[in-house]
Design an enzyme around this catalytic site. Structure first.
Site, PDB file in Angstrom:
ATOM      1  CB  THR A 149     -57.683  29.258   8.600  1.00 46.60           C
ATOM      2  OG1 THR A 149     -58.511  28.123   8.831  1.00 46.60           O
ATOM      3  CG2 THR A 149     -58.115  30.406   9.501  1.00 46.60           C
ATOM      4  CE  LYS A 209     -60.831  28.110  11.288  1.00 52.96           C
ATOM      5  NZ  LYS A 209     -61.084  26.830  11.881  1.00 52.96           N
ATOM      6  CE  LYS A 239     -53.487  30.284   9.391  1.00 58.20           C
ATOM      7  NZ  LYS A 239     -53.731  29.161   8.513  1.00 58.20           N
TER       8      LYS A 239
HETATM    9  P1  NAD Z   1     -50.562  21.067   6.732  1.00 54.55           P
HETATM   10  O1  NAD Z   1     -49.311  21.830   6.943  1.00 54.55           O
HETATM   11  O2  NAD Z   1     -50.681  19.684   7.277  1.00 54.55           O
HETATM   12  O3  NAD Z   1     -50.883  20.989   5.148  1.00 54.55           O
HETATM   13  C1  NAD Z   1     -50.620  22.004   4.234  1.00 54.55           C
HETATM   14  C2  NAD Z   1     -50.019  21.345   3.003  1.00 54.55           C
HETATM   15  O4  NAD Z   1     -49.882  22.330   1.980  1.00 54.55           O
HETATM   16  C3  NAD Z   1     -48.640  20.746   3.232  1.00 54.55           C
HETATM   17  O5  NAD Z   1     -48.691  19.348   2.948  1.00 54.55           O
HETATM   18  C4  NAD Z   1     -47.734  21.516   2.260  1.00 54.55           C
HETATM   19  O6  NAD Z   1     -46.714  20.697   1.691  1.00 54.55           O
HETATM   20  C5  NAD Z   1     -48.742  21.950   1.210  1.00 54.55           C
HETATM   21  N1  NAD Z   1     -48.326  23.087   0.398  1.00 54.55           N
HETATM   22  C6  NAD Z   1     -47.863  24.313   0.776  1.00 54.55           C
HETATM   23  N2  NAD Z   1     -47.699  25.112  -0.316  1.00 54.55           N
HETATM   24  C7  NAD Z   1     -48.089  24.394  -1.396  1.00 54.55           C
HETATM   25  C8  NAD Z   1     -48.178  24.675  -2.799  1.00 54.55           C
HETATM   26  N3  NAD Z   1     -47.823  25.857  -3.303  1.00 54.55           N
HETATM   27  N4  NAD Z   1     -48.609  23.694  -3.610  1.00 54.55           N
HETATM   28  C9  NAD Z   1     -48.976  22.486  -3.116  1.00 54.55           C
HETATM   29  N5  NAD Z   1     -48.921  22.156  -1.801  1.00 54.55           N
HETATM   30  C10 NAD Z   1     -48.487  23.108  -0.959  1.00 54.55           C
HETATM   31  O7  NAD Z   1     -51.747  22.002   7.289  1.00 54.55           O
HETATM   32  P2  NAD Z   1     -53.242  21.545   7.675  1.00 54.55           P
HETATM   33  O8  NAD Z   1     -53.306  21.190   9.111  1.00 54.55           O
HETATM   34  O9  NAD Z   1     -53.729  20.602   6.631  1.00 54.55           O
HETATM   35  O10 NAD Z   1     -53.994  22.961   7.543  1.00 54.55           O
HETATM   36  C11 NAD Z   1     -54.330  23.515   6.281  1.00 54.55           C
HETATM   37  C12 NAD Z   1     -55.209  24.725   6.522  1.00 54.55           C
HETATM   38  O11 NAD Z   1     -56.382  24.337   7.249  1.00 54.55           O
HETATM   39  C13 NAD Z   1     -54.531  25.846   7.333  1.00 54.55           C
HETATM   40  O12 NAD Z   1     -54.885  27.085   6.796  1.00 54.55           O
HETATM   41  C14 NAD Z   1     -55.117  25.642   8.743  1.00 54.55           C
HETATM   42  O13 NAD Z   1     -55.130  26.848   9.491  1.00 54.55           O
HETATM   43  C15 NAD Z   1     -56.522  25.151   8.400  1.00 54.55           C
HETATM   44  N6  NAD Z   1     -57.160  24.343   9.465  1.00 54.55           N
HETATM   45  C16 NAD Z   1     -56.464  23.355  10.083  1.00 54.55           C
HETATM   46  C17 NAD Z   1     -57.091  22.603  11.091  1.00 54.55           C
HETATM   47  C18 NAD Z   1     -56.346  21.497  11.808  1.00 54.55           C
HETATM   48  O14 NAD Z   1     -56.837  21.025  12.853  1.00 54.55           O
HETATM   49  N7  NAD Z   1     -55.218  21.026  11.298  1.00 54.55           N
HETATM   50  C19 NAD Z   1     -58.434  22.866  11.437  1.00 54.55           C
HETATM   51  C20 NAD Z   1     -59.130  23.864  10.743  1.00 54.55           C
HETATM   52  C21 NAD Z   1     -58.481  24.603   9.752  1.00 54.55           C
END
Ligand code: NAD
Length: 298
Positions: free
Chosen positions: A94, A169, A244
């Site tokens: 997102t 979204k 966010k």
């Molecule tokens: P998270 O923090 O659990 O996962 C993100 C991952 O990205 C981490 O493991 C981090 O180490 C990795 N990362 C960051 N930079 C990197 C790079 N350059 N190379 C490789 N890995 C890298 O976050 P999440 O909850 O999985 O959310 C991810 C996305 O999904 C966000 O944009 C969030 O807004 C969206 N989202 C989350 C949810 C939810 O309920 N968690 C629901 C809908 C959308």
């Protein structure tokens, strides 16, 4: 046809999404900066790559699932030159609409195809392969990536051209953030009028106050057994993520010259909640601050 997928960002969402692609028969090469996330994905059948570039090198399609727009743009600087010409780049993070369009332009300028495909459904939906995908793409690109998205989700909507998925979204989550505050305020007011939580729920859930914030994520314990309110507001959908998304909506409204007064107020309330007592809690826990305001007034 897509057979080999590169997956960058194997966190709370990306990890189970990549695992579902493995279950669907795709070869998945994954990378995450966090060694623990990479190990977990490996245990689910993902081939661990030593870098994002390595995960992208032989893939037909590359998925990114990263925290914010700056992470996506930084990752693209490494991934785009490493991938074979004509690779599909699908960003499921997102991020704001301007960053999504910038990512699209970078990918197409490098000779690739690009799709924005953020999701709704949370970690539970990512694990159960029941996510909703909101996609922004040209029609042939949407048609090409759709089977891959269907392996991770139940509903895949084509919202329009590049950036339209992110636009859908943030609009959806602006509705959700405002409606959760509305439901919370109604329960706090109901309490002060002597109404039981169950009575208000029984009426509003079948009357015109009905909404997802009430019927699926009810912010008071009792009426909806699966809601986070019954387990100390363990997230669920973290207040920080709601803050966010509302910030992205407020930024987009600002750029469009629109007041979106309730959206902006919700963004302020969630920003201060997530930075304070709401850190780590589900977004429905915002009701506790509305109660505190009531107690202060007494
Ligand atoms: P998270 O923090 O659990 O996962 C993100 C991952 O990205 C981490 O493991 C981090 O180490 C990795 N990362 C960051 N930079 C990197 C790079 N350059 N190379 C490789 N890995 C890298 O976050 P999440 O909850 O999985 O959310 C991810 C996305 O999904 C966000 O944009 C969030 O807004 C969206 N989202 C989350 C949810 C939810 O309920 N968690 C629901 C809908 C959308």
């Amino acid at each position: 046809m897509t057979r080999h997928i590169g997956f960058v960002g194997l966190g709370n969402m990306g990890g189970p999404m990549a695992a579902n692609l493995v279950k669907a028969g795709y070869r998945v090469s994954g990378f995450d900066l966090a060694p623990q996330a990479l190990r977990q994905a490996e245990a689910a059948g993902v081939q661990a790559a030593g870098s994002g570039a390595e995960a992208a090198r032989e893939a037909d399609l590359v998925i990114t699932m990263l925290p914010a727009g700056r992470h996506v743009l930084a990752a693209y600087a490494e991934l785009l030159p490493a991938a074979r010409s004509g690779t599909y780049f699908v960003d499921c993070s997102t991020i704001d609409v301007a960053d999504a369009r910038a990512a699209h332009d970078l990918a197409t300028a490098a000779g690739h195809r690009a799709v924005d495909a953020p999701v709704s459904g949370g970690v539970a939906g990512a694990s159960a392969a029941s996510l909703t995908f909101m996609t922004g793409a040209a029609q042939p690109d949407f048609d090409a990536v759709r089977p891959v998205l269907e392996a991770m989700g139940r509903k895949v909507v084509h919202c329009g051209p590049s950036g339209a998925g992110q636009a859908a979204k943030i609009c959806n989550n602006m509705i959700l953030g405002i409606s959760m505050i509305a439901v919370g305020e109604a329960f706090v007011l109901g309490e002060s009028l002597g109404l039981s939580h169950q009575a208000l729920f029984d009426v509003a859930s079948t009357a015109s106050g009905q909404c997802w914030a009430l019927t699926s994520n009810c912010p008071v314990p009792g009426p909806v057994p699966a809601s986070p309110a019954n387990r100390g507001y363990a997230a669920g959908f973290a207040a920080a993520l709601m803050a966010k998304d509302l910030g992205l909506a407020a930024g987009a409204a600002e750029a469009a010259g629109l007041p979106t007064e309730l959206g902006r107020r919700a963004a302020q309330l969630y920003a201060s909640f997530a930075a304070g007592e709401g850190a780590g809690l589900d977004f429905s826990a915002i009701i506790t601050t509305l109660k505190a305001e009531k107690e202060d007034a007494e």
